[in-house]
Design a protein around this motif. Sequence first.
Motif, PDB file in Angstrom:
ATOM      1  N   VAL A 225     -18.401   5.035 -24.600  1.00 40.28           N
ATOM      2  CA  VAL A 225     -17.849   5.323 -26.023  1.00 40.28           C
ATOM      3  C   VAL A 225     -18.144   6.624 -26.164  1.00 40.28           C
ATOM      4  CG1 VAL A 225     -17.599   4.406 -28.347  1.00 40.28           C
ATOM      5  CG2 VAL A 225     -18.213   2.570 -26.652  1.00 40.28           C
ATOM      6  N   LEU A 226     -16.724   7.480 -26.204  1.00 40.42           N
ATOM      7  CA  LEU A 226     -16.935   8.790 -26.475  1.00 40.42           C
ATOM      8  C   LEU A 226     -16.874   9.056 -28.135  1.00 40.42           C
ATOM      9  CD1 LEU A 226     -16.749  11.832 -25.693  1.00 40.42           C
ATOM     10  CD2 LEU A 226     -14.123  11.401 -25.366  1.00 40.42           C
ATOM     11  N   THR A 227     -18.318   9.291 -28.557  1.00 37.47           N
ATOM     12  CA  THR A 227     -18.542   9.567 -30.027  1.00 37.47           C
ATOM     13  C   THR A 227     -18.133  11.240 -30.273  1.00 37.47           C
ATOM     14  OG1 THR A 227     -20.751  10.249 -29.546  1.00 37.47           O
ATOM     15  CG2 THR A 227     -20.166   7.777 -30.060  1.00 37.47           C
ATOM     16  N   ASN A 228     -18.395  11.960 -29.386  1.00 34.78           N
ATOM     17  CA  ASN A 228     -18.053  13.305 -29.405  1.00 34.78           C
ATOM     18  C   ASN A 228     -19.212  13.964 -30.621  1.00 34.78           C
ATOM     19  OD1 ASN A 228     -17.132  15.947 -28.877  1.00 34.78           O
ATOM     20  ND2 ASN A 228     -15.539  15.884 -30.476  1.00 34.78           N
ATOM     21  N   SER A 229     -20.276  13.179 -30.794  1.00 36.38           N
ATOM     22  CA  SER A 229     -21.153  13.511 -31.906  1.00 36.38           C
ATOM     23  C   SER A 229     -21.883  14.966 -31.718  1.00 36.38           C
ATOM     24  CB  SER A 229     -22.266  12.602 -31.838  1.00 36.38           C
ATOM     25  OG  SER A 229     -23.026  12.268 -30.943  1.00 36.38           O
ATOM     26  N   ARG A 230     -21.713  15.606 -30.558  1.00 38.11           N
ATOM     27  CA  ARG A 230     -22.516  16.875 -30.401  1.00 38.11           C
ATOM     28  C   ARG A 230     -21.469  17.979 -31.427  1.00 38.11           C
ATOM     29  NH1 ARG A 230     -23.637  18.900 -24.627  1.00 38.11           N
ATOM     30  NH2 ARG A 230     -23.594  16.702 -24.329  1.00 38.11           N
ATOM     31  N   SER A 231     -20.273  17.626 -31.709  1.00 36.20           N
ATOM     32  CA  SER A 231     -19.601  18.421 -32.672  1.00 36.20           C
ATOM     33  C   SER A 231     -19.480  18.447 -33.909  1.00 36.20           C
ATOM     34  CB  SER A 231     -18.293  18.458 -32.091  1.00 36.20           C
ATOM     35  OG  SER A 231     -17.446  17.252 -32.232  1.00 36.20           O
ATOM     36  N   LEU A 232     -20.421  17.111 -34.285  1.00 31.17           N
ATOM     37  CA  LEU A 232     -20.484  16.745 -35.393  1.00 31.17           C
ATOM     38  C   LEU A 232     -21.543  17.198 -36.366  1.00 31.17           C
ATOM     39  CD1 LEU A 232     -19.369  13.111 -35.102  1.00 31.17           C
ATOM     40  CD2 LEU A 232     -18.085  14.958 -35.655  1.00 31.17           C
TER      41      LEU A 232
ATOM     42  N   GLY B 112     -17.442  21.075 -23.259  1.00 31.45           N
ATOM     43  CA  GLY B 112     -18.047  19.470 -23.734  1.00 31.45           C
ATOM     44  C   GLY B 112     -17.063  19.202 -24.920  1.00 31.45           C
ATOM     45  N   ILE B 113     -17.151  19.921 -25.848  1.00 31.88           N
ATOM     46  CA  ILE B 113     -16.234  19.725 -27.017  1.00 31.88           C
ATOM     47  C   ILE B 113     -14.789  19.710 -26.657  1.00 31.88           C
ATOM     48  CG2 ILE B 113     -15.632  20.588 -29.241  1.00 31.88           C
ATOM     49  CD1 ILE B 113     -18.290  21.460 -29.951  1.00 31.88           C
TER      50      ILE B 113
ATOM     51  N   PHE C 202     -24.219  -2.494 -20.865  1.00 32.45           N
ATOM     52  CA  PHE C 202     -24.571  -1.143 -21.504  1.00 32.45           C
ATOM     53  C   PHE C 202     -23.288  -0.366 -22.184  1.00 32.45           C
ATOM     54  CE2 PHE C 202     -27.655  -2.131 -18.096  1.00 32.45           C
ATOM     55  CZ  PHE C 202     -28.768  -2.211 -18.854  1.00 32.45           C
ATOM     56  N   VAL C 203     -23.865  -0.238 -23.773  1.00 29.87           N
ATOM     57  CA  VAL C 203     -22.652   0.449 -24.078  1.00 29.87           C
ATOM     58  C   VAL C 203     -23.368   2.094 -24.339  1.00 29.87           C
ATOM     59  CG1 VAL C 203     -21.484   0.722 -26.229  1.00 29.87           C
ATOM     60  CG2 VAL C 203     -21.965  -1.640 -25.583  1.00 29.87           C
ATOM     61  N   VAL C 204     -22.777   2.789 -23.743  1.00 30.21           N
ATOM     62  CA  VAL C 204     -23.183   4.289 -23.692  1.00 30.21           C
ATOM     63  C   VAL C 204     -22.446   4.908 -24.820  1.00 30.21           C
ATOM     64  CG1 VAL C 204     -23.677   6.170 -22.069  1.00 30.21           C
ATOM     65  CG2 VAL C 204     -23.560   3.861 -21.284  1.00 30.21           C
ATOM     66  N   LEU C 205     -23.285   5.397 -25.613  1.00 30.86           N
ATOM     67  CA  LEU C 205     -22.533   6.532 -26.873  1.00 30.86           C
ATOM     68  C   LEU C 205     -22.649   7.996 -26.277  1.00 30.86           C
ATOM     69  CD1 LEU C 205     -23.658   3.614 -28.375  1.00 30.86           C
ATOM     70  CD2 LEU C 205     -23.608   4.943 -30.511  1.00 30.86           C
ATOM     71  N   ASP C 206     -21.553   8.430 -25.798  1.00 34.32           N
ATOM     72  CA  ASP C 206     -21.576   9.674 -25.038  1.00 34.32           C
ATOM     73  C   ASP C 206     -21.494  10.559 -25.859  1.00 34.32           C
ATOM     74  OD1 ASP C 206     -21.638  11.657 -23.315  1.00 34.32           O
ATOM     75  OD2 ASP C 206     -20.233  10.672 -22.123  1.00 34.32           O
ATOM     76  N   ASP C 207     -22.270  11.698 -26.192  1.00 35.54           N
ATOM     77  CA  ASP C 207     -22.157  12.993 -27.324  1.00 35.54           C
ATOM     78  C   ASP C 207     -20.982  13.537 -26.963  1.00 35.54           C
ATOM     79  OD1 ASP C 207     -23.597  14.379 -25.678  1.00 35.54           O
ATOM     80  OD2 ASP C 207     -25.156  14.844 -27.243  1.00 35.54           O
TER      81      ASP C 207
ATOM     82  N   THR D 132     -12.123   6.316 -26.286  1.00 40.06           N
ATOM     83  CA  THR D 132     -12.376   7.472 -27.089  1.00 40.06           C
ATOM     84  C   THR D 132     -12.073   6.928 -28.674  1.00 40.06           C
ATOM     85  OG1 THR D 132     -10.003   8.130 -27.582  1.00 40.06           O
ATOM     86  CG2 THR D 132     -11.232   9.090 -25.488  1.00 40.06           C
ATOM     87  N   ARG D 133     -12.067   5.731 -28.718  1.00 43.16           N
ATOM     88  CA  ARG D 133     -12.159   5.159 -30.208  1.00 43.16           C
ATOM     89  C   ARG D 133     -12.614   3.734 -30.065  1.00 43.16           C
ATOM     90  NH1 ARG D 133     -10.189   9.341 -30.976  1.00 43.16           N
ATOM     91  NH2 ARG D 133      -8.138   9.832 -32.090  1.00 43.16           N
TER      92      ARG D 133
END
Length: 467
Positions: free
Chosen positions: A71-78, A403-404, A31-36, A51-52
């Motif tokens: 996989v830390l996408t940090n997408s909540r900040s995007l 989070g961010i 399972f590849v978890v895209l973590d926002d 983180t990359r």
Amino acid sequence: MHIDALLADLPASLEIPAAAVAAARSDDLVFVVLDDDPTGTQSVAGLPVLTRWAPEDLDWGLTQGAPAVYVLTNSRSLSEADAASRSREVVEVAIAAAARAGVRVSFVSRSDSTLRGHFPLETDVLSAAAAEHGGAAPHLTVLVPAFPDSGRITVDSVHYWVVDGEAIPVGETAFAGDATFGYRSSNLRDWVEEKTEGRIRRDDVAALTIDIIRSGPERVAGFLRELPAGTVVAVDVVDEHDMRCVALALHALEHEGMASLLRIGPPYLRAHIGQEIAAPVTADRIEFANARGGLVVVGSHVPLTTAQLEALLADRPGTVTVELDVRALIDDRREAHLSAQADAVARAIASGTVIVHTSRELVTGRDGAESLDISRRVSAGLVELVARVLELAPPRFVIAKGGITSSDTASEALGIRRAMVVGPMLPGIVSLWQPQVGPAVGIPYVVFAGNVGTTESLALVVRTLAD
């Protein structure tokens, strides 16, 4: 409503061992978890986190022998466009890496247990990207925001935040007023309709309720098997066994060729892979590279974080505290302010732990996009300060609150490209990472979400690391 009244008439919880779930999942499926943001790792242990997402990073992650990779996408900040692009990138790289590793991958969208994040954008993008690269879209989108360890449960499709024994519908909490990801609905079926702007009607969202779940995994599988392709399923959860029951059903369906896309809060992945609830990490399990003081960085502005910061300051009255002025970080005073505060931290950390926090005034913009931009600029200021301190006087440990804040501190300030999740610092919450590459190797890193724990939780974690 008091929690006892809410739960009084529910069927008894099942007893499902984690080992039964582990035995049911496919051995060749990772399972590849895209973590926002990075707080999703707080409920798991012994898993790689990236983180990359360059090919070599996914190659490393998929060859660790773990059932899941974060996989830390940090997408909540995007922005929406950047969040979508990032998800597509991860899917493409992960599928290619899986082929090299000889495994299959299934994508998971990990987001906030209080319903803040890019939904339905991220599940739409992941579903389409998986279909493009793998040949078939997931049959179901399974929505499990619950986080019982931190008081978030779902009953009759209504998502609650339980505080001091009172179950508060999450739409009535401060989280629903988020400047960027706000919402009105507490019922997940209504929430899906609200967030999709009517594209998915609430009556088309399937309600997987406690009475079905506590009838056993066969009943759950039968319920899900009859749903039309493309259905969003809102899942009730009160405890770990509810999640394990759902996991058993989903694994059974996966063996039949019916794949699901998970949109989950922090603990569901633990249940889905059949991992036991890890005991909190104790001081004797933590490796430190130096004897300087630690660095505690607090950026989150949610009320619970502010209360936790106040409790920490009261618990450690002699600890050096440095405040970053939010308004100075977003105007022309930025460079001078950062330089002075970073120097102050570096001097103090030689002899003890230092607490750095942003001023508690919440500065927002005229709309969600401008508020998000302000948040990014403030977070970038914290990141720059931590990076300067790392160069001047590497700390014994780093705790990042929010989070961010924790995402940017990990990937930008500390240069943590790959890490292993050691486990939680508190039961089910607050993740400890050991960096595997980069300048922070040997510096334990604690990821502490803004909206979890009790008033005393931050002080307890600092005590474990500093005392």
